[in-house]
Design an enzyme around this catalytic site. Structure first.
Site, PDB file in Angstrom:
ATOM      1  N   TYR A 102       0.839  -1.193   0.000  1.00  0.00           N
ATOM      2  CA  TYR A 102       0.000   0.000   0.000  1.00  0.00           C
ATOM      3  C   TYR A 102       0.885   1.257   0.000  1.00  0.00           C
ATOM      4  O   TYR A 102       1.870   1.332   0.741  1.00  0.00           O
ATOM      5  CB  TYR A 102      -0.893  -0.037   1.247  1.00  0.00           C
ATOM      6  CG  TYR A 102      -1.804   1.142   1.363  1.00  0.00           C
ATOM      7  CD1 TYR A 102      -2.892   1.289   0.505  1.00  0.00           C
ATOM      8  CD2 TYR A 102      -1.585   2.127   2.314  1.00  0.00           C
ATOM      9  CE1 TYR A 102      -3.731   2.392   0.603  1.00  0.00           C
ATOM     10  CE2 TYR A 102      -2.416   3.226   2.426  1.00  0.00           C
ATOM     11  CZ  TYR A 102      -3.486   3.356   1.563  1.00  0.00           C
ATOM     12  OH  TYR A 102      -4.304   4.437   1.675  1.00  0.00           O
ATOM     13  N   ASP A 174      -0.215  -7.512   5.924  1.00  0.00           N
ATOM     14  CA  ASP A 174      -1.371  -6.625   5.794  1.00  0.00           C
ATOM     15  C   ASP A 174      -2.456  -7.456   5.104  1.00  0.00           C
ATOM     16  O   ASP A 174      -2.365  -7.770   3.922  1.00  0.00           O
ATOM     17  CB  ASP A 174      -0.969  -5.397   4.954  1.00  0.00           C
ATOM     18  CG  ASP A 174      -2.100  -4.383   4.813  1.00  0.00           C
ATOM     19  OD1 ASP A 174      -3.277  -4.784   4.893  1.00  0.00           O
ATOM     20  OD2 ASP A 174      -1.803  -3.194   4.601  1.00  0.00           O
TER      21      ASP A 174
HETATM   22  C1  LIG Z   1      -6.390   1.467   2.717  1.00  0.00           C
HETATM   23  C2  LIG Z   1      -5.255   0.598   3.034  1.00  0.00           C
HETATM   24  C3  LIG Z   1      -4.365   0.912   4.070  1.00  0.00           C
HETATM   25  C4  LIG Z   1      -4.455   2.194   4.868  1.00  0.00           C
HETATM   26  O1  LIG Z   1      -5.585   2.203   5.681  1.00  0.00           O
HETATM   27  P1  LIG Z   1      -6.360   3.532   6.123  1.00  0.00           P
HETATM   28  O2  LIG Z   1      -7.496   3.011   6.913  1.00  0.00           O
HETATM   29  O3  LIG Z   1      -6.755   4.269   4.871  1.00  0.00           O
HETATM   30  O4  LIG Z   1      -5.398   4.338   6.941  1.00  0.00           O
HETATM   31  C5  LIG Z   1      -3.354   0.011   4.362  1.00  0.00           C
HETATM   32  N1  LIG Z   1      -3.211  -1.135   3.657  1.00  0.00           N
HETATM   33  C6  LIG Z   1      -4.038  -1.451   2.645  1.00  0.00           C
HETATM   34  C7  LIG Z   1      -3.826  -2.736   1.902  1.00  0.00           C
HETATM   35  C8  LIG Z   1      -5.085  -0.615   2.297  1.00  0.00           C
HETATM   36  O5  LIG Z   1      -5.885  -0.932   1.273  1.00  0.00           O
END
Ligand SMILES: *Cc1c(COP(=O)(O)O)cnc(C)c1O
Length: 385
Positions: A102, A174
């Site tokens: 991200y 993630d």
């Molecule tokens: C959107 C996203 C983030 C960041 O999250 P927020 O809630 O916008 O701070 C991190 N990792 C991935 C894979 C995302 O899609």
């Protein structure tokens, strides 16, 4: 002990169920900053809501259970969760991230943590040899996403965790794109899972939130300390919205994926489509790995139109599917990675990894597929030059 075996029940009954005092079937919104103490040194277990709040604690218990971890932590955004996790490391350490993490994760490492001496290396984590070559002795963590944005590239999570551990590093995943309903990284060997709960977990595009889950108790203690010390916590009302969203995670994901599989098949068979990226298609990179580590291919897909179609016209012709950043809500969204989510990457670099100016990313919602298909079909027709 829990009287259920399956995650479809856990999303509803997991964590803290209801309210003992009143019998309310939902955890109340404890909209309070502090808690009265009956005497010096005598508290109810709750002292101050940065440290702990019952609504947030219910959400944290739920995500820990769903991800098979020991403890969960709720933050004000996905980036706040990732930031707290990166604060586990220190000056002189290095983090290896996959080349398609991200953009915000890359940005916080490049523009913030680097200033404090935490270095990073970008690795192609889909190539085990290239990945391993980046694991120098100062590497204390690897941070990967699978499937990753926007080409839905798959990384072998068990192999990544094993590699990290062999080199004395923690494995962080993630899991935003899959959610624990489709993929549980801690069961594959990872140490920490992070989420942008803004996406599928919330599921209704109405809350920004982040979650982290750890596997072992000592990590839990360290992250609890950081959450309280740095304070990026999620408020009680937003915690309630997430608890509410997660109750329908299983049914939403089933429909998201059903629609995405239909969309992938339809786009693949469409002569106007040049390329399609969806980990649920047997022709996709990492299809077998994804099938082994996740329930299915999820509900994100990207594609390119053939020459002779104008993507500006495509975006402006869509009537049902909205052009917007973000993903994972009940409504279908479309985005143009080259000018939106990945605009900060120089064009040559982007094109080299496949993020072309013609790439279109879809977050498939839970509408009726026929309506989504009709919208895609008329927009493709309307984009002919
Ligand atoms: C959107 C996203 C983030 C960041 O999250 P927020 O809630 O916008 O701070 C991190 N990792 C991935 C894979 C995302 O899609």
């Amino acid at each position: 002990m829990a009287s259920y075996q399956n995650i479809e029940s856990a999303v509803i009954h997991g964590g803290v169920y209801g309210d003992r005092t009143t019998g309310a079937v939902n955890v109340p919104i404890y909209q309070t900053s502090t808690y009265e103490q009956s005497g010096l040194g005598q508290n109810t277990g709750w002292e101050y809501s940065r440290t702990g709040n019952p609504t947030r604690a219910a959400l944290e218990a739920l995500i820990a259970e769903l991800e098979d971890g020991t403890a969960g932590f709720a933050f004000g955004s996905g980036m706040a969760a990732i930031t707290a996790v990166l604060q586990l490391f220190q000056s002189g350490n290095r983090v290896v991230i996959s080349s398609n993490v991200y953009g915000g994760t890359y940005r916080v490492l490049d523009k913030v943590f680097q200033r404090f001496g935490l270095a990073y290396t970008i690795a192609d984590t889909t190539d085990p040899a290239a990945f391993e070559a980046t694991l120098t002795p100062d590497v204390k963590a690897v941070l990967v996403e699978s499937p990753a944005n926007p080409l839905l590239t798959v990384t072998d999570l068990a192999a990544a965790a094993e590699l990290a551990h062999r080199h004395g590093a923690l494995a962080i995943v993630d899991n935003t794109f899959m959610t624990p309903y489709l993929q549980r990284p801690l069961t594959l060997g990872a140490d920490i899972v992070v989420h942008s709960a803004t996406k599928y977990l919330g599921g209704h595009s109405d809350v920004v939130a982040g979650l982290a889950v750890v596997k072992d108790a000592s990590l839990a203690e360290r992250l609890a300390f950081l959450q309280n010390a740095t304070g990026g916590v999620l408020g009680p009302f937003d915690s309630f919205l997430l608890l509410r969203g997660i109750k329908t995670l299983a049914v939403r994901m089933d429909r998201h994926v059903e629609n995405a599989e239909k969309a992938a098949a339809w786009l693949k068979g469409n002569p106007a489509v040049k390329k399609i990226y969806y980990p649920g298609l047997p022709c996709a990179q990492g299809y077998e790995i994804n099938r082994a580590q996740a329930k299915n291919g999820g509900a994100m897909l990207s594609f390119e139109l053939e020459d002779g179609y104008d993507i500006r016209k495509f975006f402006s012709s869509l009537k049902l599917i909205a052009l917007a950043e973000s993903l994972g809500g009940v409504e279908s969204l479309v985005c143009h990675p080259a000018s939106m989510t990945h605009a900060s990457i120089p064009r040559e670099v982007r094109e080299k990894v496949g993020i072309t100016d013609g790439l279109i990313r879809l977050s498939i919602g839970i509408e009726n597929w026929n309506d989504l298909r009709d919208d895609l079909a008329q927009a493709i027709e309307g984009s002919k030059v």
